[in-house]
Design an enzyme around this catalytic site. Sequence first.
Site, PDB file in Angstrom:
ATOM      1  N   GLU A 167      -2.297  13.743   0.779  1.00 51.74           N
ATOM      2  CA  GLU A 167      -3.530  13.336   1.528  1.00 51.74           C
ATOM      3  C   GLU A 167      -4.243  15.207   2.178  1.00 51.74           C
ATOM      4  O   GLU A 167      -5.546  14.903   1.850  1.00 51.74           O
ATOM      5  CB  GLU A 167      -3.674  12.063   3.193  1.00 51.74           C
ATOM      6  CG  GLU A 167      -2.946  10.692   2.107  1.00 51.74           C
ATOM      7  CD  GLU A 167      -3.561  10.417   2.987  1.00 51.74           C
ATOM      8  OE1 GLU A 167      -3.361   9.816   4.482  1.00 51.74           O
ATOM      9  OE2 GLU A 167      -4.045   9.244   2.192  1.00 51.74           O
TER      10      GLU A 167
ATOM     11  N   THR B 192      -6.032   6.852   7.112  1.00 54.83           N
ATOM     12  CA  THR B 192      -6.525   6.860   6.470  1.00 54.83           C
ATOM     13  C   THR B 192      -7.105   5.918   5.342  1.00 54.83           C
ATOM     14  O   THR B 192      -6.859   6.468   4.028  1.00 54.83           O
ATOM     15  CB  THR B 192      -5.673   8.338   5.484  1.00 54.83           C
ATOM     16  OG1 THR B 192      -4.540   7.776   5.364  1.00 54.83           O
ATOM     17  CG2 THR B 192      -5.729   9.426   6.660  1.00 54.83           C
TER      18      THR B 192
ATOM     19  N   HIS C 166       5.597   6.794   6.621  1.00 59.69           N
ATOM     20  CA  HIS C 166       5.347   6.187   5.194  1.00 59.69           C
ATOM     21  C   HIS C 166       4.915   7.582   4.386  1.00 59.69           C
ATOM     22  O   HIS C 166       5.250   8.098   5.191  1.00 59.69           O
ATOM     23  CB  HIS C 166       4.099   4.656   5.836  1.00 59.69           C
ATOM     24  CG  HIS C 166       2.908   5.860   6.117  1.00 59.69           C
ATOM     25  ND1 HIS C 166       2.451   5.271   7.557  1.00 59.69           N
ATOM     26  CD2 HIS C 166       2.008   6.421   5.166  1.00 59.69           C
ATOM     27  CE1 HIS C 166       1.083   6.080   7.478  1.00 59.69           C
ATOM     28  NE2 HIS C 166       0.693   7.182   6.613  1.00 59.69           N
TER      29      HIS C 166
ATOM     30  N   HIS D 260       1.079  -1.323  -0.062  1.00 61.56           N
ATOM     31  CA  HIS D 260      -0.360   0.199  -0.079  1.00 61.56           C
ATOM     32  C   HIS D 260       1.216   1.586   0.009  1.00 61.56           C
ATOM     33  O   HIS D 260       0.217   2.589  -0.494  1.00 61.56           O
ATOM     34  CB  HIS D 260      -1.254  -0.056   1.150  1.00 61.56           C
ATOM     35  CG  HIS D 260      -1.968  -1.090   1.725  1.00 61.56           C
ATOM     36  ND1 HIS D 260      -1.977  -1.853   1.106  1.00 61.56           N
ATOM     37  CD2 HIS D 260      -2.039  -2.056   2.231  1.00 61.56           C
ATOM     38  CE1 HIS D 260      -3.642  -2.889   0.863  1.00 61.56           C
ATOM     39  NE2 HIS D 260      -2.309  -2.747   2.463  1.00 61.56           N
TER      40      HIS D 260
ATOM     41  N   HIS E  61       3.129   9.139   1.042  1.00 63.11           N
ATOM     42  CA  HIS E  61       1.587   9.411   0.388  1.00 63.11           C
ATOM     43  C   HIS E  61       1.847  10.312  -1.302  1.00 63.11           C
ATOM     44  O   HIS E  61       2.485  10.495  -0.955  1.00 63.11           O
ATOM     45  CB  HIS E  61       0.125   9.207   1.219  1.00 63.11           C
ATOM     46  CG  HIS E  61      -0.354   8.811   2.103  1.00 63.11           C
ATOM     47  ND1 HIS E  61      -1.033   8.023   2.187  1.00 63.11           N
ATOM     48  CD2 HIS E  61      -0.060   8.518   3.315  1.00 63.11           C
ATOM     49  CE1 HIS E  61      -1.496   7.417   3.471  1.00 63.11           C
ATOM     50  NE2 HIS E  61      -1.007   7.876   3.979  1.00 63.11           N
TER      51      HIS E  61
ATOM     52  N   HIS F 146       4.082  11.229   6.487  1.00 63.31           N
ATOM     53  CA  HIS F 146       3.283  10.713   7.802  1.00 63.31           C
ATOM     54  C   HIS F 146       4.643   9.729   8.635  1.00 63.31           C
ATOM     55  O   HIS F 146       4.298   8.636   8.490  1.00 63.31           O
ATOM     56  CB  HIS F 146       2.163   9.713   7.318  1.00 63.31           C
ATOM     57  CG  HIS F 146       0.546  10.597   6.995  1.00 63.31           C
ATOM     58  ND1 HIS F 146      -0.373   9.621   6.797  1.00 63.31           N
ATOM     59  CD2 HIS F 146       0.677  12.051   6.567  1.00 63.31           C
ATOM     60  CE1 HIS F 146      -0.549  10.559   5.928  1.00 63.31           C
ATOM     61  NE2 HIS F 146      -0.273  12.071   6.160  1.00 63.31           N
TER      62      HIS F 146
END
Length: 263
Positions: free
Chosen positions: A104, A198, A91, A66, A93, A117
């Site tokens: 995000e 999220t 991690h 992911h 995004h 994050h």
Amino acid sequence: GSKWSYIGPDGEKAWPNKYPFCAGVFQSPIDFHEDILQYDSNLVPLEFIGYDVPSTDQFTLINNGHSVKMYLSPAMSIRNLPFEYTASQLHLHWGNRNKSEGSEHTVSGKHFAAELHIVHYNSEKYPDVTAAMDKADGLAVLAVLLEIGPFNPSYEKIFRHFQNVRYKDQKVLVPGFNIQELLPDRLDEYYRYEGSLTTPPCYPSVLWTVFRHPVKISQEQLLALETAMYCTESDDPEPLEMVDNFRNVQEFHERLVFISFHE
Ligand SMILES: NS(=O)(=O)c1c(F)c(F)c(S(=O)(=O)CCO)c(N[C@H]2CCCc3ccccc32)c1F
Ligand SMILES: [Zn+2]
């Protein structure tokens, strides 16, 4: 190997079918816009303990299908929150090579290129992140908005390893460094609200701190982030690029976001 994704039949619109909290209250991410922001003078700068991890220590960086996540040292924690929160993992995004708008959280409807994050759990009340992650006061996540600018040698300490975690379940060891280098200047200026994970299971268990000022990484670093990883395993005949791994902003009615800064 939870069965959810950011695209197709298992995409975010389908998350509530298997993960009911994803249709629930206090969902993240959200858009920060003028009429929901309220200045709060009690919002003091966070205090980082043990973030300067010696290079003799090593972090495990893993592609979990992911995102790309890095497990952090349990010696790392933050204070000046309602409880002491111990670091668990960080991690990212991001978007894709044709549309570098993968943050995000958004500000006045605008996406940033990507978002980091750093996930922490309430170590005063819970033994580990698994026990904490479904509790209202369980998690605290720090968010850094990323935008294009000069080459960033601190982010490169993680990004240089992406070629070794291209496929799901691949992992590599990263020498320790001062994780505070990943944060922006002006740690005293941030958005603060109560929200959720999220990703599934979307538990409303996160105290969010989103720093006001973005951090710059280079165009080439961003392209590496957008093109290095796959959601699938190395032997999968149908490789799926790990791109656009951000959730869309959620409705935010009758709630306020507290800010530590005046406009
Ligand atoms: N955006 S976000 O909400 O911060 C966020 C992610 F986006 C994200 F992808 C992850 S994940 O990589 O673990 C894959 C999805 O579970 C997490 N993990 C959290 C919550 C789930 C379980 C768990 C267990 C140990 C440590 C962290 C976490 C996550 F919190
Ligand atoms: Zn995240």
